[in-house]
Design a protein around this motif. Structure first.
Motif, short mmCIF file in Angstrom:
data_model
loop_
_atom_site.label_atom_id
_atom_site.label_comp_id
_atom_site.label_asym_id
_atom_site.label_seq_id
_atom_site.Cartn_x
_atom_site.Cartn_y
_atom_site.Cartn_z
N ARG A 115 0.82 -1.21 0.00
CA ARG A 115 0.00 0.00 0.00
C ARG A 115 0.86 1.27 0.00
O ARG A 115 0.61 2.20 -0.77
CB ARG A 115 -0.93 0.01 1.22
CG ARG A 115 -2.03 -1.00 1.14
CD ARG A 115 -2.79 -1.09 2.46
NE ARG A 115 -3.70 -2.21 2.46
CZ ARG A 115 -4.96 -2.15 2.08
NH1 ARG A 115 -5.47 -1.02 1.67
NH2 ARG A 115 -5.71 -3.23 2.09
N ILE A 116 1.86 1.30 0.87
CA ILE A 116 2.72 2.49 0.97
C ILE A 116 3.52 2.69 -0.32
O ILE A 116 3.64 3.82 -0.81
CB ILE A 116 3.64 2.38 2.21
CG1 ILE A 116 2.78 2.52 3.47
CG2 ILE A 116 4.73 3.44 2.18
CD1 ILE A 116 3.49 2.18 4.76
N LEU B 70 2.20 6.66 -6.76
CA LEU B 70 1.15 7.56 -7.25
C LEU B 70 1.61 9.01 -7.18
O LEU B 70 1.41 9.78 -8.14
CB LEU B 70 -0.14 7.38 -6.43
CG LEU B 70 -0.97 6.15 -6.76
CD1 LEU B 70 -2.04 5.93 -5.70
CD2 LEU B 70 -1.61 6.30 -8.13
N PHE B 71 2.23 9.40 -6.07
CA PHE B 71 2.72 10.78 -5.96
C PHE B 71 3.88 11.05 -6.90
O PHE B 71 3.93 12.10 -7.55
CB PHE B 71 3.12 11.10 -4.51
CG PHE B 71 1.95 11.40 -3.63
CD1 PHE B 71 1.19 12.54 -3.81
CD2 PHE B 71 1.61 10.53 -2.61
CE1 PHE B 71 0.10 12.81 -3.01
CE2 PHE B 71 0.53 10.79 -1.79
CZ PHE B 71 -0.23 11.94 -1.99
N VAL B 72 4.82 10.12 -7.01
CA VAL B 72 5.95 10.28 -7.94
C VAL B 72 5.42 10.37 -9.37
O VAL B 72 5.85 11.23 -10.15
CB VAL B 72 6.96 9.12 -7.79
CG1 VAL B 72 7.98 9.12 -8.91
CG2 VAL B 72 7.66 9.20 -6.44
N GLY B 73 4.50 9.50 -9.71
CA GLY B 73 3.91 9.52 -11.05
C GLY B 73 3.20 10.82 -11.34
O GLY B 73 3.28 11.36 -12.45
N TRP C 31 3.44 5.61 -19.01
CA TRP C 31 2.24 4.81 -18.79
C TRP C 31 2.30 4.04 -17.48
O TRP C 31 1.29 3.83 -16.84
CB TRP C 31 1.99 3.87 -19.96
CG TRP C 31 3.09 2.88 -20.18
CD1 TRP C 31 4.17 3.02 -20.98
CD2 TRP C 31 3.24 1.59 -19.57
NE1 TRP C 31 4.98 1.92 -20.91
CE2 TRP C 31 4.43 1.03 -20.05
CE3 TRP C 31 2.48 0.88 -18.66
CZ2 TRP C 31 4.88 -0.22 -19.64
CZ3 TRP C 31 2.92 -0.38 -18.26
CH2 TRP C 31 4.11 -0.91 -18.75
N PHE C 32 3.49 3.61 -17.07
CA PHE C 32 3.60 2.82 -15.85
C PHE C 32 3.52 3.67 -14.59
O PHE C 32 3.51 3.14 -13.48
CB PHE C 32 4.90 1.99 -15.85
CG PHE C 32 6.15 2.80 -16.07
CD1 PHE C 32 6.79 3.40 -15.01
CD2 PHE C 32 6.66 2.95 -17.35
CE1 PHE C 32 7.94 4.15 -15.21
CE2 PHE C 32 7.81 3.70 -17.56
CZ PHE C 32 8.45 4.29 -16.49
N LEU C 33 3.44 4.99 -14.74
CA LEU C 33 3.22 5.88 -13.60
C LEU C 33 1.83 6.50 -13.61
O LEU C 33 1.52 7.36 -12.79
CB LEU C 33 4.29 6.98 -13.57
CG LEU C 33 5.71 6.52 -13.28
CD1 LEU C 33 6.68 7.69 -13.39
CD2 LEU C 33 5.80 5.88 -11.90
N LEU D 224 -3.13 1.59 -9.82
CA LEU D 224 -4.24 0.99 -9.07
C LEU D 224 -4.49 -0.45 -9.51
O LEU D 224 -4.78 -1.33 -8.69
CB LEU D 224 -5.49 1.84 -9.21
CG LEU D 224 -5.42 3.20 -8.53
CD1 LEU D 224 -6.68 4.00 -8.80
CD2 LEU D 224 -5.17 3.06 -7.05
N PHE D 225 -4.36 -0.70 -10.80
CA PHE D 225 -4.49 -2.07 -11.33
C PHE D 225 -3.39 -2.95 -10.73
O PHE D 225 -3.65 -4.07 -10.27
CB PHE D 225 -4.38 -2.00 -12.86
CG PHE D 225 -4.80 -3.24 -13.57
CD1 PHE D 225 -6.12 -3.62 -13.61
CD2 PHE D 225 -3.86 -4.02 -14.22
CE1 PHE D 225 -6.52 -4.77 -14.28
CE2 PHE D 225 -4.24 -5.16 -14.89
CZ PHE D 225 -5.57 -5.54 -14.92
N LEU D 226 -2.16 -2.43 -10.68
CA LEU D 226 -1.03 -3.14 -10.09
C LEU D 226 -1.27 -3.39 -8.60
O LEU D 226 -0.97 -4.48 -8.09
CB LEU D 226 0.26 -2.34 -10.30
CG LEU D 226 1.55 -2.97 -9.80
CD1 LEU D 226 1.86 -4.23 -10.60
CD2 LEU D 226 2.69 -1.97 -9.91
N PHE D 227 -1.82 -2.41 -7.90
CA PHE D 227 -2.11 -2.57 -6.48
C PHE D 227 -3.09 -3.71 -6.24
O PHE D 227 -2.88 -4.54 -5.35
CB PHE D 227 -2.67 -1.27 -5.89
CG PHE D 227 -3.26 -1.44 -4.53
CD1 PHE D 227 -2.45 -1.69 -3.43
CD2 PHE D 227 -4.63 -1.39 -4.33
CE1 PHE D 227 -2.99 -1.87 -2.17
CE2 PHE D 227 -5.18 -1.56 -3.08
CZ PHE D 227 -4.35 -1.81 -2.00
#
Length: 145
Positions: free
Chosen positions: A60-61, A67-70, A84-86, A92-95
């Protein structure tokens, strides 16, 4: 014209999500009966043990940091030049995938009912298939290119 189209798109999207929710509920009910798995509490973490809790919170962290870096990296680029990977949808899909795989592994390794991990894997496959179909079909034609 724009004011008439946008609410219609939201209405269709809510309808598709409600239908998905009902189908997922039916799928989960059938799989629980088939695999003889008890129902988990709604909107709870359902950690198997302390190790699972640590792994889950680490995932989660890391996703929140990504998400913030992206956000900061993709905001600085043009819309078409973003990574695209950010992107939020990818992270969210990866999470979802990483979190459910960790849960399935911990259930396989430590749960009392060994069918619990099978239920988690089938549920993950169902959700991933739905999301892939949604993106591939532009939300069943709701989003026109």
């Amino acid at each position: 014209m724009y004011d008439e189209i946008v609410p219609l798109i939201w209405l269709k999207l809510v309808l598709v999500l409600c239908i998905f929710g009902v189908v997922l509920y039916i799928f989960n009910s059938m799989m629980r009966k088939l695999l003889k798995v008890e129902k988990k509490k709604f909107l709870s973490y359902n950690h198997i043990n302390a190790t699972h809790k640590k792994v889950d919170w680490t995932i989660r962290i890391l996703i929140i940091v990504c998400l913030f870096v992206g956000l900061f990296i993709n905001v600085q680029n043009d819309f078409s030049d973003g990574y695209w990977f950010l992107e939020t949808y990818f992270l969210l899909f990866l999470f979802i995938i990483l979190s459910e795989i960790a849960t399935a592994f911990m259930e396989w390794k430590y749960a009392e009912n060994k069918n619990a991990y099978l239920f988690t894997i089938f549920q993950l496959l169902f959700i991933v298939a739905f999301l892939l179909i949604m993106f591939a079909s532009d939300f069943f034609g709701l989003i026109k290119s």
